[in-house]
Motif scaffolding. Structure first.
Motif, PDB file in Angstrom:
ATOM      1  N   ASP A  44       0.819  -1.211   0.000  1.00 19.64           N
ATOM      2  CA  ASP A  44       0.000   0.000   0.000  1.00 19.64           C
ATOM      3  C   ASP A  44       0.851   1.259   0.000  1.00 19.64           C
ATOM      4  O   ASP A  44       0.451   2.292  -0.565  1.00 19.64           O
ATOM      5  N   ASP A  45       2.028   1.196   0.613  1.00 22.94           N
ATOM      6  CA  ASP A  45       2.929   2.364   0.604  1.00 22.94           C
ATOM      7  C   ASP A  45       3.374   2.700  -0.816  1.00 22.94           C
ATOM      8  O   ASP A  45       3.576   3.871  -1.149  1.00 22.94           O
ATOM      9  N   ARG A  46       3.542   1.678  -1.659  1.00 20.28           N
ATOM     10  CA  ARG A  46       3.930   1.931  -3.048  1.00 20.28           C
ATOM     11  C   ARG A  46       2.864   2.765  -3.761  1.00 20.28           C
ATOM     12  O   ARG A  46       3.183   3.624  -4.585  1.00 20.28           O
ATOM     13  N   TYR A  47       1.605   2.518  -3.450  1.00 20.80           N
ATOM     14  CA  TYR A  47       0.533   3.299  -4.059  1.00 20.80           C
ATOM     15  C   TYR A  47       0.492   4.721  -3.514  1.00 20.80           C
ATOM     16  O   TYR A  47       0.113   5.656  -4.234  1.00 20.80           O
ATOM     17  N   ASP A  48       0.887   4.911  -2.256  1.00 18.88           N
ATOM     18  CA  ASP A  48       0.951   6.273  -1.721  1.00 18.88           C
ATOM     19  C   ASP A  48       1.986   7.099  -2.486  1.00 18.88           C
ATOM     20  O   ASP A  48       1.752   8.268  -2.807  1.00 18.88           O
ATOM     21  N   VAL A  49       3.125   6.495  -2.767  1.00 18.00           N
ATOM     22  CA  VAL A  49       4.143   7.178  -3.578  1.00 18.00           C
ATOM     23  C   VAL A  49       3.593   7.469  -4.967  1.00 18.00           C
ATOM     24  O   VAL A  49       3.772   8.564  -5.520  1.00 18.00           O
ATOM     25  N   ALA A  50       2.904   6.478  -5.548  1.00 16.73           N
ATOM     26  CA  ALA A  50       2.367   6.648  -6.896  1.00 16.73           C
ATOM     27  C   ALA A  50       1.342   7.779  -6.955  1.00 16.73           C
ATOM     28  O   ALA A  50       1.260   8.496  -7.959  1.00 16.73           O
ATOM     29  N   ASP A  51       0.539   7.943  -5.917  1.00 18.62           N
ATOM     30  CA  ASP A  51      -0.434   9.035  -5.900  1.00 18.62           C
ATOM     31  C   ASP A  51       0.261  10.388  -6.040  1.00 18.62           C
ATOM     32  O   ASP A  51      -0.172  11.243  -6.826  1.00 18.62           O
ATOM     33  N   GLU A  52       1.341  10.579  -5.289  1.00 15.93           N
ATOM     34  CA  GLU A  52       2.050  11.855  -5.406  1.00 15.93           C
ATOM     35  C   GLU A  52       2.777  11.963  -6.737  1.00 15.93           C
ATOM     36  O   GLU A  52       2.868  13.050  -7.322  1.00 15.93           O
ATOM     37  N   TYR A  53       3.292  10.854  -7.221  1.00 16.04           N
ATOM     38  CA  TYR A  53       3.949  10.832  -8.527  1.00 16.04           C
ATOM     39  C   TYR A  53       2.990  11.354  -9.599  1.00 16.04           C
ATOM     40  O   TYR A  53       3.346  12.209 -10.417  1.00 16.04           O
ATOM     41  N   LEU A  54       1.755  10.862  -9.578  1.00 12.73           N
ATOM     42  CA  LEU A  54       0.745  11.316 -10.542  1.00 12.73           C
ATOM     43  C   LEU A  54       0.409  12.785 -10.333  1.00 12.73           C
ATOM     44  O   LEU A  54       0.190  13.519 -11.311  1.00 12.73           O
ATOM     45  N   HIS A  94       5.787  22.321  -6.788  1.00 10.57           N
ATOM     46  CA  HIS A  94       5.351  21.153  -6.014  1.00 10.57           C
ATOM     47  C   HIS A  94       6.384  20.841  -4.935  1.00 10.57           C
ATOM     48  O   HIS A  94       7.567  20.621  -5.220  1.00 10.57           O
ATOM     49  N   HIS A  95       5.916  20.783  -3.695  1.00  6.98           N
ATOM     50  CA  HIS A  95       6.776  20.433  -2.564  1.00  6.98           C
ATOM     51  C   HIS A  95       5.999  19.435  -1.712  1.00  6.98           C
ATOM     52  O   HIS A  95       5.151  19.808  -0.903  1.00  6.98           O
ATOM     53  N   GLY A  96       6.280  18.164  -1.928  1.00  6.17           N
ATOM     54  CA  GLY A  96       5.514  17.118  -1.274  1.00  6.17           C
ATOM     55  C   GLY A  96       6.351  16.262  -0.363  1.00  6.17           C
ATOM     56  O   GLY A  96       7.515  16.562  -0.061  1.00  6.17           O
ATOM     57  N   ARG A  97       5.762  15.159   0.053  1.00  8.10           N
ATOM     58  CA  ARG A  97       6.443  14.232   0.956  1.00  8.10           C
ATOM     59  C   ARG A  97       7.568  13.487   0.257  1.00  8.10           C
ATOM     60  O   ARG A  97       8.616  13.233   0.838  1.00  8.10           O
ATOM     61  N   HIS A  98       7.362  13.152  -1.018  1.00  6.11           N
ATOM     62  CA  HIS A  98       8.327  12.334  -1.742  1.00  6.11           C
ATOM     63  C   HIS A  98       9.081  13.094  -2.824  1.00  6.11           C
ATOM     64  O   HIS A  98      10.176  12.678  -3.209  1.00  6.11           O
ATOM     65  N   PHE A  99       8.494  14.179  -3.337  1.00  8.75           N
ATOM     66  CA  PHE A  99       9.088  14.868  -4.488  1.00  8.75           C
ATOM     67  C   PHE A  99       9.033  16.380  -4.305  1.00  8.75           C
ATOM     68  O   PHE A  99       8.058  16.922  -3.772  1.00  8.75           O
ATOM     69  N   ASP A 100      10.101  17.043  -4.764  1.00  8.30           N
ATOM     70  CA  ASP A 100      10.151  18.499  -4.865  1.00  8.30           C
ATOM     71  C   ASP A 100      10.421  18.859  -6.319  1.00  8.30           C
ATOM     72  O   ASP A 100      11.477  18.532  -6.859  1.00  8.30           O
ATOM     73  N   VAL A 101       9.456  19.517  -6.950  1.00 11.99           N
ATOM     74  CA  VAL A 101       9.586  19.924  -8.343  1.00 11.99           C
ATOM     75  C   VAL A 101       9.095  21.370  -8.445  1.00 11.99           C
ATOM     76  O   VAL A 101       7.900  21.617  -8.604  1.00 11.99           O
ATOM     77  N   PRO A 102       9.984  22.331  -8.372  1.00 10.62           N
ATOM     78  CA  PRO A 102       9.543  23.727  -8.369  1.00 10.62           C
ATOM     79  C   PRO A 102       9.279  24.304  -9.757  1.00 10.62           C
ATOM     80  O   PRO A 102       8.512  25.258  -9.898  1.00 10.62           O
ATOM     81  N   GLY A 103       9.905  23.759 -10.803  1.00  7.25           N
ATOM     82  CA  GLY A 103       9.975  24.456 -12.081  1.00  7.25           C
ATOM     83  C   GLY A 103       8.865  24.158 -13.062  1.00  7.25           C
ATOM     84  O   GLY A 103       7.798  23.623 -12.726  1.00  7.25           O
ATOM     85  N   ILE A 104       9.136  24.488 -14.328  1.00  8.70           N
ATOM     86  CA  ILE A 104       8.167  24.316 -15.409  1.00  8.70           C
ATOM     87  C   ILE A 104       8.381  22.980 -16.111  1.00  8.70           C
ATOM     88  O   ILE A 104       9.441  22.362 -16.002  1.00  8.70           O
TER      89      ILE A 104
END
Length: 467
Positions: free
Chosen positions: A160-170, A206-216
């Protein structure tokens, strides 16, 4: 979007992988099989032309980033039987196949566990541009421990943790694909020298639990922006993920009863997520062995089965379930097991029974999945197969079939020759469609995500209105 129930349209995908003997270990030895040429581009371009001639929705290309080393505690049996190893990258095949077709869609498998979403977003946008909007992405969270180890981890995250990561990935991807560039950002004004209006390109911050993506996003908007989202999880957590994201859902079950139950759960979950029950196309895994008559088809199946590797089948099933089947006696029932791999595979095989009601033994699993993997095999003439497909659709509410092969391209050649004309004569299969995006081919509602899809909430205008 409720589907008509009189003559239900049947849809086909071809299920392949950039390897030999994808679901049917050992069949690479058959004289009719060309999968040994998986590393030859002409194999893939010839296959693409064939599938388009049969008006398949698309080709769905699976992938793994590790070897099947659960069986016997090593990958020796996988290597020996050619069970999904060696395996090449699926994404690099698409441009060549797209160049020789106009209507065929391409569903590409890529995982959320081992690649940052930022470069992945650009690769998918690139393919959507090059295919004129015919690209889809099969979202997988990973299940092979060998993949995790080779990417510097000790094991996969919990299921289930893998799906939590996938949710933020999407979430990151939707922001990049849908919310970074406005539709008219590229002006290409030769007089002023302005190619892109900077005011219409937005960093996603985007500044989340698993990923930081600030740009375009690095790519300008493609035909579909977001590719068609495919998903194949049938566990409770996988179904919830699919209900929120997927536009095409792949399932597999050894019996009609199990399949109907799974499809019902998916339709209910789509409604619970605020979507129409038919907002996603559901395809079930199936292998078809067909010929001009039932007798010829049965003889063909017997011939194919003589080449199948039961050890290879146990190798694949061990990896899919996360359970070493080598530790069981061949005549021992599997029983209830817990899985951190593909939970639906473990549940279905644990519950599978024979015609006499007895639980499948490990030997049964090896024999019954040696051709076609986790999906059933249907054998018969074109008319017999058409009858069976229409029966399955009526009893389970699936939209179509993800067709695995016994031999390639022969299995699909036979479907195009014997089954497609029969279904067309019954009004259950489409005539040739025009060129266009994969999303429009599947739903007839245009190229972009529908407004009710979760990804649409990240569009530039939608985000501004929500602030």
């Amino acid at each position: 979007m409720t589907e008509p129930q009189d003559v239900r349209r049947i849809r086909f995908n071809a299920f392949d992988m950039n390897c030999v003997a994808h679901q049917s270990s050992g069949l690479w030895r058959h004289p009719r099989d060309r999968s040994r040429h998986y590393n030859d581009l002409s194999y893939w371009t010839d296959l693409a032309r064939l599938l388009e001639s049969g008006d398949f929705d698309g080709i769905f290309i699976a992938d793994v980033l590790g070897t099947y080393d659960v069986y016997g505690g090593s990958n020796e049996a996988a290597l020996r039987t050619g069970s999904q190893v060696p395996v090449n990258d699926p994404m690099l095949l698409v441009s060549a196949m797209a160049s020789v077709t106009e209507r065929l869609g391409f569903g590409i498998t890529a995982g959320t566990a081992y690649e940052h979403p930022y470069p992945f977003a650009r690769r998918m946008s690139t393919l959507d541009h090059l295919t004129k909007g015919r690209i889809g992405w099969n979202v997988v969270t990973g299940y092979l421990p060998s993949a995790a180890r080779n990417m510097g981890q000790t094991d996969q995250l919990a299921h289930d943790d893998r799906y939590d990561v996938a949710d933020e990935y999407l979430e990151v991807l939707y922001k990049l694909w849908e919310g970074s560039w406005e539709d008219d950002a590229v002006v290409a004004d030769a007089e002023t020298g302005v190619f892109t209006d900077p005011a219409k390109v937005h960093p996603i911050e985007h500044h989340g639990r698993h990923f930081d993506v600030p740009g375009i996003h690095l790519s300008e908007p493609s035909v579909q922006r977001s590719p068609v989202i495919y998903q194949a999880g049938a566990s409770p957590r996988g179904i919830r993920f699919a209900a929120e994201h997927a536009e095409a859902i792949f399932v597999g079950a050894p019996t009609i009863t199990q399949l109907a139950a799974t499809v019902g759960k998916i339709r209910d979950a789509l409604e619970a997520a605020g979507r129409d029950r038919y907002a996603a196309r559901v395809y079930t895994l199936l292998t078809v062995i067909t010929d001009a008559t039932d007798d010829l088809a049965r003889a063909k199946y017997a011939d194919y089965l003589s080449y199948a590797s039961e050890v290879g089948a146990l190798v694949l099933n061990s990896g899919w379930m996360g359970v070493d089947l080598a530790q069981y006696d061949l005549d021992e029932p599997l029983g209830n097991i817990e899985s951190n791999a593909i939970q639906s595979a473990a549940a279905n095989l644990s519950a599978a029974t024979g015609e006499d009601g007895s639980t499948w033994t490990v030997r049964d699993i090896a024999r019954r999945t040696a051709i076609g993997g986790l999906g059933p095999v249907e054998v018969g003439s074109g008319a017999t197969i058409a009858d069976r497909l229409q029966e399955i659709v009526r009893e389970t509410d699936v939209d179509g079939f993800n067709l695995a092969y016994a031999v390639t391209p022969g299995t699909w050649e036979d479907v195009v020759e014997f089954v497609v004309p029969e279904l067309r004569a019954r009004g259950a299969y489409p005539e040739a469609s025009g060129a266009g995006s994969l999303r429009d081919k599947l739903f007839g509602r245009g190229d972009r995500l529908p407004d009710e899809h979760r990804g649409a909430s990240y569009r530039v205008g939608a985000r501004a209105a929500a602030v």
